[in-house]
Design a protein around this motif. Structure first.
Motif, PDB file in Angstrom:
ATOM      1  N   ALA A  42       0.675  -1.219  -0.060  1.00 25.53           N
ATOM      2  CA  ALA A  42      -0.158   0.063  -0.050  1.00 25.53           C
ATOM      3  C   ALA A  42       0.919   1.091   0.060  1.00 25.53           C
ATOM      4  O   ALA A  42       0.307   2.429  -0.385  1.00 25.53           O
ATOM      5  CB  ALA A  42      -0.979   0.063   1.331  1.00 25.53           C
ATOM      6  N   ARG A  44      -4.063   8.639   3.075  1.00 24.04           N
ATOM      7  CA  ARG A  44      -3.846   8.792   1.671  1.00 24.04           C
ATOM      8  C   ARG A  44      -2.759   9.590   1.088  1.00 24.04           C
ATOM      9  O   ARG A  44      -2.714  10.742   1.638  1.00 24.04           O
ATOM     10  CB  ARG A  44      -5.137   9.073   1.044  1.00 24.04           C
ATOM     11  CG  ARG A  44      -5.384   9.506  -0.462  1.00 24.04           C
ATOM     12  CD  ARG A  44      -6.863   9.473  -0.777  1.00 24.04           C
ATOM     13  NE  ARG A  44      -7.378  10.509  -0.189  1.00 24.04           N
ATOM     14  CZ  ARG A  44      -8.697  10.612   0.313  1.00 24.04           C
ATOM     15  NH1 ARG A  44      -9.469   9.615  -0.074  1.00 24.04           N
ATOM     16  NH2 ARG A  44      -9.443  11.630   0.689  1.00 24.04           N
ATOM     17  N   PRO A  49      -6.714   6.418  -4.287  1.00 24.01           N
ATOM     18  CA  PRO A  49      -7.583   5.519  -3.324  1.00 24.01           C
ATOM     19  C   PRO A  49      -8.955   6.064  -2.921  1.00 24.01           C
ATOM     20  O   PRO A  49      -8.916   7.216  -2.553  1.00 24.01           O
ATOM     21  CB  PRO A  49      -6.805   4.867  -2.138  1.00 24.01           C
ATOM     22  CG  PRO A  49      -5.718   6.040  -2.340  1.00 24.01           C
ATOM     23  CD  PRO A  49      -5.435   6.773  -3.651  1.00 24.01           C
ATOM     24  N   THR A  60      -5.735  -1.281  -0.952  1.00 19.79           N
ATOM     25  CA  THR A  60      -5.749  -0.150  -1.794  1.00 19.79           C
ATOM     26  C   THR A  60      -6.903  -0.093  -2.710  1.00 19.79           C
ATOM     27  O   THR A  60      -7.341   0.840  -3.309  1.00 19.79           O
ATOM     28  CB  THR A  60      -4.568   0.063  -2.942  1.00 19.79           C
ATOM     29  OG1 THR A  60      -4.402  -0.931  -3.660  1.00 19.79           O
ATOM     30  CG2 THR A  60      -3.089   0.106  -2.057  1.00 19.79           C
TER      31      THR A  60
END
Length: 520
Positions: free
Chosen positions: A63, A210, A219, A512
């Motif tokens: 991620a 994020r 995302p 994600t």
């Protein structure tokens, strides 16, 4: 592999009475609809794949850290940080970086960063757990502001696939300054991925936010909070109560306990994994091939498969994950030498060995996970032929450290999940001499110069030659029995109905992909 055991107060959770409606409304502890509270069934130990090549750690890494290439839904290499690549000759690749990519500290991604991020896995001083993925890499260099050239010591059709798993890109300056502790809670890591790390603690969890400067699709989630709950029932009750929104920590054998949870959907999909017993062949009774055959004949693998998969998996017939066997053979997988359950045959093999009356073997295992269940069943099976297994419980973190240090290895249960459809990702872990060193995954110690040479040849083979060579390697493993393949297990994810996602064998960056469900 298992990780540290963290036991929460299950009794408190059991006091919570949750209906389907209330559960849906309360999930995530009141967090916003764009915040996911995730529970891992094991604890991550590092945000650097070189020192944290395990499921709990790589879930977070994927991620945060981009790779140069990725895999599409079919397992085929596709662009990621590299917008494109060419193959000037069969043993080299030239990658062109995507424009305008920045690390989360604001610094620009350079070809030098990308080249160093791969080259560090070749450095013995780093002692990378991913080193076996890149044994065919001869040279990695930046050849311009946006180009990286990788030269192999021979053609390797699997290079792009393994690069999609392990060529995670970090700033060279940071990685060079921290060859041993990059990714630790004290140092952390910096990537170019869809999320950035704002907290990483081995005890209190991880928080991702994020990355608004991410080069790819943004995302849907703003924040992901990750905690470790290694006790299975505590984890289930945490999902049921809404304390957490989802987990990949459930066991397939417990599927019936999960599928009826209110406000929760449980997803099952094929996994690129294999569970097996490993036997250290270097010394003691396990050095004797007749002992290993006896053990293989005595273990009731069908019963173990039923116990551990509950119908969400199947028996393993060779030392490769099922998707990799299918990628090479299609539906025509050969029949390899086998040791079916047969106590008479097991006793006959033991009689041929230097230990005809049996022996006693101390076996460490990790408490709080599958290892305990499997090894207790194995001990009961082996007692029937005179092999006494003395089980030594270890906390998960201690057991994992001991395994990776190759400290007093004997017979252990291992379950590994891989990232590509190519068998060359797995075989070096099983039978290369390099992976038999500490931090490698060849816990049996089985290997030779001849096998290393055959692995090298297989890595560059194609077509029918590739099938023939793979069959030869798998046949030797089956005949010499440094491993006993046990079963395959489907991946299982439980997710609050407040969220949705599409899961698949090659979508290992699934954090994600989670997004709020419409109307939640």
């Amino acid at each position: 592999m298992t990780s540290p055991s963290i036991r929460a107060a299950a009794a408190a959770l059991l006091l919570l009475s949750v209906t389907a409606c209330a559960g849906s409304a309360q999930r995530g502890g009141g967090a916003g609809r764009d915040t996911l509270v995730w529970a891992s069934g094991a604890a991550p130990n590092s945000l650097d794949i070189a020192h944290g090549f395990n499921g709990a750690s790589t879930t977070i890494q994927m991620a945060v850290l981009d790779t140069m290439v990725t895999l599409d839904d079919r397992g085929v290499p596709a662009p990621a940080l590299a917008a494109s690549w060419t193959q000037p000759d069969p043993a080299s690749y030239e990658f062109t970086l995507r424009e305008g990519v920045k690390f989360t500290d604001g610094s620009a991604l350079t070809a030098d960063d990308a080249a160093y991020s791969l080259r560090r896995h070749l450095d013995p001083a780093v002692a990378s757990q991913a080193a076996s993925y890149f044994t065919t890499v001869k040279k990695v260099e930046a050849v311009g502001a946006d180009k990286v050239r990788v030269t192999l010591n021979r053609p390797n059709p699997a290079f792009l696939a393994v690069a999609a798993v392990a060529w995670q890109v970090v700033p060279r300056k940071l990685a060079e300054a921290h060859p041993k502790d990059l990714g630790s809670p004290e140092v952390g890591t910096i990537g170019t991925g869809p999320f950035k790390v704002v907290k990483f603690s081995l005890t209190s969890g991880t928080v991702l936010e994020r990355n608004d400067a991410y080069w790819g699709p943004k995302p849907a989630l703003r924040r992901i909070e990750i905690k470790s709950i290694t006790d299975a029932e505590t984890l289930r009750m945490a999902v049921r109560s809404g304390e957490v929104d989802g987990t990949d920590g459930l066991n397939a054998r417990d599927a019936r306990k999960w599928t009826g949870l209110p406000g929760v959907t449980t997803f099952f999909y094929p996994s690129n994994n294999i569970a097996y017993l490993t036997m250290a062949v270097g010394a003691g009774p396990l050095k004797d091939v007749h002992v290993r055959w006896a053990i293989a004949h005595a273990v009731d693998r069908a019963a173990l498969t039923n116990l551990m998969t509950a119908g969400h998996g199947g028996p393993a017939t060779a030392m490769l994950p099922r998707p990799q066997l299918t990628a090479v053979y299609g539906d025509a997988v050969p029949a390899f030498p086998d040791q079916p359950l047969d106590l008479a045959a097991a006793k006959a093999e033991l009689a041929k060995s230097a230990y005809p009356d049996g022996f006693t073997l101390s076996v460490p295992y990790a408490t709080g996970g599958d290892s305990a269940t499997v090894m207790q069943a194995v001990a009961a099976d082996l007692a029937k032929i005179g092999i006494k297994i003395v089980l030594e419980p270890n906390p998960g973190d201690k057991y994992m450290a001991r395994m990776m240090a190759h400290d007093r290895l004997g017979i252990q249960y291992v379950s590994l999940t891989y990232g590509t459809p190519d068998p060359i990702e797995v075989l070096p872990d099983m039978i290369s001499r390099g992976a038999a060193e500490p931090q490698g995954f060849n816990f049996s110690g089985y290997g030779s110069a001849d096998l290393d040479a055959r692995l090298d040849t297989f890595a560059s083979a194609t077509g029918e030659a590739r099938k023939t060579q793979l069959t030869g390697l798998l046949t030797e493993i089956a005949e010499q029995v440094p491993y006993v393949p046990l079963f395959y297990t489907d991946n299982a994810v439980a997710l609050s109905d407040r969220f949705t996602a599409t899961f698949g064998t090659w979508r290992f960056n699934y954090l994600t992909l989670v997004r709020p469900a419409s109307g939640s």
